[in-house]
Scaffold this active site. Structure first.
Site, PDB file in Angstrom:
ATOM      1  CD1 TRP A 254       1.054  -0.211   2.930  1.00 47.47           C
ATOM      2  CD2 TRP A 254      -0.571   1.154   3.616  1.00 47.47           C
ATOM      3  NE1 TRP A 254       1.406   0.241   4.178  1.00 47.47           N
ATOM      4  CE2 TRP A 254       0.422   1.088   4.629  1.00 47.47           C
ATOM      5  CE3 TRP A 254      -1.688   1.952   3.842  1.00 47.47           C
ATOM      6  CZ2 TRP A 254       0.327   1.794   5.825  1.00 47.47           C
ATOM      7  CZ3 TRP A 254      -1.771   2.652   5.043  1.00 47.47           C
ATOM      8  CH2 TRP A 254      -0.775   2.571   6.015  1.00 47.47           C
ATOM      9  CG  ASP A 255       4.882   0.738   1.099  1.00 44.76           C
ATOM     10  OD1 ASP A 255       4.127  -0.255   1.190  1.00 44.76           O
ATOM     11  OD2 ASP A 255       5.869   0.902   1.835  1.00 44.76           O
TER      12      ASP A 255
ATOM     13  CD  GLU B 292       2.942  -5.490   8.320  1.00 47.28           C
ATOM     14  OE1 GLU B 292       4.118  -5.670   8.678  1.00 47.28           O
ATOM     15  OE2 GLU B 292       2.551  -5.570   7.147  1.00 47.28           O
TER      16      GLU B 292
ATOM     17  CE  LYS C  11       6.344  -3.451  10.967  1.00 50.16           C
ATOM     18  NZ  LYS C  11       6.164  -4.374   9.848  1.00 50.16           N
ATOM     19  CD  GLN C  12       2.936   0.069   9.800  1.00 57.56           C
ATOM     20  OE1 GLN C  12       3.461  -1.032   9.830  1.00 57.56           O
ATOM     21  NE2 GLN C  12       2.795   0.765   8.693  1.00 57.56           N
TER      22      GLN C  12
HETATM   23  C1  BGC Z   1       5.016  -2.121   6.912  1.00 56.48           C
HETATM   24  C2  BGC Z   1       3.952  -1.989   5.853  1.00 56.48           C
HETATM   25  C3  BGC Z   1       4.610  -1.648   4.525  1.00 56.48           C
HETATM   26  C4  BGC Z   1       5.650  -2.689   4.193  1.00 56.48           C
HETATM   27  C5  BGC Z   1       6.372  -2.377   2.917  1.00 56.48           C
HETATM   28  C6  BGC Z   1       6.043  -3.143   6.474  1.00 56.48           C
HETATM   29  O1  BGC Z   1       7.079  -3.192   7.404  1.00 56.48           O
HETATM   30  O2  BGC Z   1       4.462  -2.531   8.126  1.00 56.48           O
HETATM   31  O3  BGC Z   1       3.037  -0.976   6.203  1.00 56.48           O
HETATM   32  O4  BGC Z   1       3.655  -1.616   3.514  1.00 56.48           O
HETATM   33  O5  BGC Z   1       6.590  -2.740   5.232  1.00 56.48           O
HETATM   34  O6  BGC Z   1       7.025  -1.152   2.996  1.00 56.48           O
END
Ligand code: BGC
Length: 736
Positions: free
Chosen positions: A343-344, A479, A581-582
């Site tokens: 989704w970046d 995540e 995590k984020q």
């Molecule tokens: C992040 C995701 C991201 C992916 C690719 C993961 O570590 O949690 O949000 O899309 O990395 O960059």
């Protein structure tokens, strides 16, 4: 400090991986890591956008299938030997000087090496390398050698190497990486060439190279997967001699190609000499910088911003616009995440929309071309519309691994991250932003948004108990919380679904031929008024049940970014704690304005007073480990108006992400393109406050003091504008 260069003094094998990733050169079609052209301590990597291959591997007693962005044959190898010596390799020689400099303005990687051989001969070597932004089939390496205290014959060797494998990421090493097969090589007039095929996807790759500069006595040594062109140059003391390797890389996915080998031959034969190639390449970069540059007063910040723009454009350039590719999370810079598309793009496209909209459109088309697979995935899950995969690669099928290795425990664990259905929301958001920024909503983009809306509307089920629509069994951006598997009512997913269905109703009205039925419109309207969102302690709950989780002992895990890995290794599970995590809930404040979000909550009948937002921000801020580079971007953004000092700290951290490799060594495996794009978008939409809206553009700047002035060009609905923002003021004038 020169804000346009990245300078490395000395040769340090331990940090080569990071250097290689940050000194990658590319043109949006292919990229080559900044590995040394010679020696044994290098991780060569050349990747072409969209060139994937699938292989089965057996790990932990299971067969897993992985689709990788393939490490293609290496065009770069080049070395030389003083009389009676072995081929030069930096790790073996007595180095007197070693300097590497990336010139981001011109897209050239410079290297200077001086060494003394065993006989006391001192030789210096100056190299300039480019991957042409003017002709995306070509790359070149010019080497100027000076014998400082000797004269005599110098042997040079220029090779093409088809023995490379995907082996750049240590934790993937149990998985197969031998994607290339059928290698053949040969010589043709003054060229050497090499071809190979990817095992399952059957993509043919051809390299051809020539060596300019008049070295004599050509000798070709050849194995099927490797070919070298060896020659001798007579050098006189103090007189520099330049040879240039000009190479072409063509795959069977390229346009305007009969067969890759003939195309590579022709491209190299017709290519001009290094000087002319360099001129055209510089001119192409100059044009790009004119459209994409961001001027800042502070040279250190400017350097990192240049680095982010540079790598973004090397991955996604105007040449990318008519390729069928998406936004690879780690650029074309390394093998982490296997070149997959997540989704970046939600952190990248809004920046592209306001300067290279044709590139953004090409990236949306990548998604549209995969609608048939997304529709099939929706059907298979009992849903309507289009369900996009969490990880996408060649054909749009789900590429998320089902098991992953925890390097901290050495265990292979089930992976549920395919439940991050929210990727579809990011795609739809980008469609809408593209429309606001450019005023254009092509039919295919409208179809994309409507099909995603259908999927999310079908995910939402009316629950008699709550009397509300609920979405069950998904994961949000955080995540760490995978549920069992899947969570109910992830606030980010639910609220963005409401936002999406509101936009979908508008799009359905603008494009009646998409065939949205009256029943659909009624149901969408109903969902936008009755979606469930949970609250606890006066804040938005990340998901149903979050409030029941205990707090984590943060003291114990202070400074640990990947809590999931550390806790699993300790026999615990981060799922069971209030730890993210984020940014997850906070993504809402990133994508929506405060007014939009509060209006949605009120529409849903929830009490939404303005204090809800800062309370929610602070609540999750205290419970986030920032195990993704995206996290700092989002936190900087959402704090920009309420806590300017904290916003600045996160901005600085987001900028440091790759250049300082803050996620413990992950940059060597590829840059973090989402975070790079995110910092640029933060400067543009958040700090400079450039907000495309339905009826024009709104300037709402709040530039941190330490940034001083931000100056940048934008393309708004066909008109180039120069925006200057400082503090709470901005000016906007047509670009001369
Ligand atoms: C992040 C995701 C991201 C992916 C690719 C993961 O570590 O949690 O949000 O899309 O990395 O960059």
């Amino acid at each position: 400090m020169n804000p346009w260069t990245l300078l490395y003094e000395g040769y340090d094998p331990a940090s080569e991986g990071l250097r290689e990733a940050l000194c990658t050169l590319g043109n949006g079609v292919f990229a080559t890591r900044g590995a040394t052209p010679e020696g044994a301590l290098r991780t060569p990597g050349t990747y072409a956008a969209g060139c994937y291959d699938r292989l089965d591997s057996v790990v932990a007693g299971r067969t897993v299938t992985n689709e990788d962005m393939v490490n293609l044959p290496d065009w770069l190898p080049f070395t030389c030997a003083t009389p009676g010596s072995d081929w030069f390799a930096p790790e073996r020689e007595e180095l007197l000087d070693y300097r590497q400099e990336l010139d981001m303005r011109e897209g050239v990687l410079h290297r200077l090496v001086r060494w003394r051989d065993r006989e006391g001969r001192i030789t210096s070597l100056r190299q300039r390398r480019l991957v042409s932004m003017a002709d995306p089939r070509l790359a070149a390496l010019a080497t100027t050698v000076t014998a400082e205290n000797w004269s005599g014959p110098l042997r040079v060797r220029s090779a093409l190497d088809g023995t490379v494998t995907n082996s750049g990421v240590a934790r993937y090493r149990e998985l197969r990486g031998d994607h290339l097969t059928g290698q053949e090589s040969g010589e043709e007039d003054d060229l050497v060439w090499l071809t190979a095929r990817t095992r399952a996807s059957g993509i043919t790759v051809a390299l051809a190279a020539r060596l300019d500069g008049g070295p004599r006595g050509r000798r070709v040594s050849q194995e099927p997967a490797w070919i070298a062109d060896e020659r001798t140059i007579d050098i006189a003391q103090g007189v520099p001699v330049t040879t240039a390797k000009v190479a072409a890389l063509i795959t069977s996915r390229h346009h305007a190609v009969h067969d890759p080998l003939t195309a590579a031959w022709r491209a190299v034969r017709l290519a001009p000499g290094f000087g002319t190639l360099l001129e055209a390449h510089r001119a192409a970069w100059k044009r790009l910088w004119e459209r994409t540059g961001i001027e800042l007063d502070d040279p250190e910040l400017a350097q990192i911003v240049h680095l982010h723009i540079f790598h973004l454009l090397q991955t996604l350039s105007p040449h990318t616009a008519d390729l069928d590719v998406g936004v690879p999370a780690r650029g074309l810079h390394g093998e982490a995440y296997r070149g997959h598309v997540f989704w970046d793009e939600v952190f990248v496209l809004p920046w592209l929309d306001l300067r290279l909209p044709e590139v953004a459109l090409g990236l949306l088309r990548y998604r549209w071309r995969r609608l048939p697979e997304a529709r099939a995935a929706a059907r298979a899950a009992g849903l309507e519309g289009a369900l996009f995969p969490w990880q996408s690669a060649s054909d749009g099928r789900e590429q998320t691994q089902t098991f992953h290795l925890n390097p901290a425990s050495g265990r292979w664990l089930p992976d549920h991250s395919h439940l991050q259905r929210h990727v579809g929301l990011a795609i739809a958001y980008n469609v809408w932003h593209h429309y606001l920024a450019t005023g254009e909503l092509p039919g295919f983009a409208a179809e994309l948004l409507i099909e995603i809306a259908r999927c999310f509307a079908s995910l939402a089920r009316l629950e008699p108990d709550s009397g509300r629509y609920e979405i069950h069994g998904v994961m949000g951006p955080d995540e760490y919380h995978t549920g069992a598997p899947g969570l109910d009512n992830n606030a980010y997913t639910n609220v963005m679904t409401v936002w999406l269905l509101m936009r979908a109703r508008e799009v359905a009205e603008m494009t009646p031929d998409l065939g949205v039925s009256a029943e659909e419109l009624t149901r969408w309207e109903d969902i936008t008024r009755r979606m469930r969102v949970d609250f606890h302690d006066g804040v938005i709950s990340q998901f149903t049940g979050y409030a029941e989780l205990p707090e984590l002992d943060w003291e114990r895990y202070r400074g640990v970014r990947r809590l999931d890995r550390a806790m699993e290794a300790d026999g615990d599970d981060v799922n069971h704690y209030r730890a993210s995590k984020q940014a997850d809930v906070l993504m809402l404040f990133y994508l929506l304005t405060a007014e939009e979000l509060l209006a949605i909550l009120r529409r849903l009948g929830y009490p939404a007073e303005p204090g809800l937002i800062p309370r929610t921000v602070h609540y999750y801020l205290e419970r986030t480990s920032h195990g993704s580079t995206l996290s700092a971007v989002v936190h900087s953004w959402v704090l920009s108006r309420s806590d300017r000092a904290a916003s600045w700290r996160f901005f600085v951290e987001a900028l440091a992400g790759d250049i300082k490799d803050v996620q413990d060594g992950t940059t060597a495996e590829g840059i973090h393109l989402g975070a790079m794009g995110g910092t640029l978008d933060l400067l543009q939409r958040c700090y400079a406050g450039i907000e495309p809206e339905r009826d024009g553009i709104r300037l709402n700047p709040l530039v941190p003091d330490r940034l001083g002035r931000i100056r940048l060009p934008i393309l708004h609905r066909g008109t180039w504008l120069a925006v200057t923002a400082k503090d709470g003021h901005a000016t906007c004038r047509p670009l001369a």
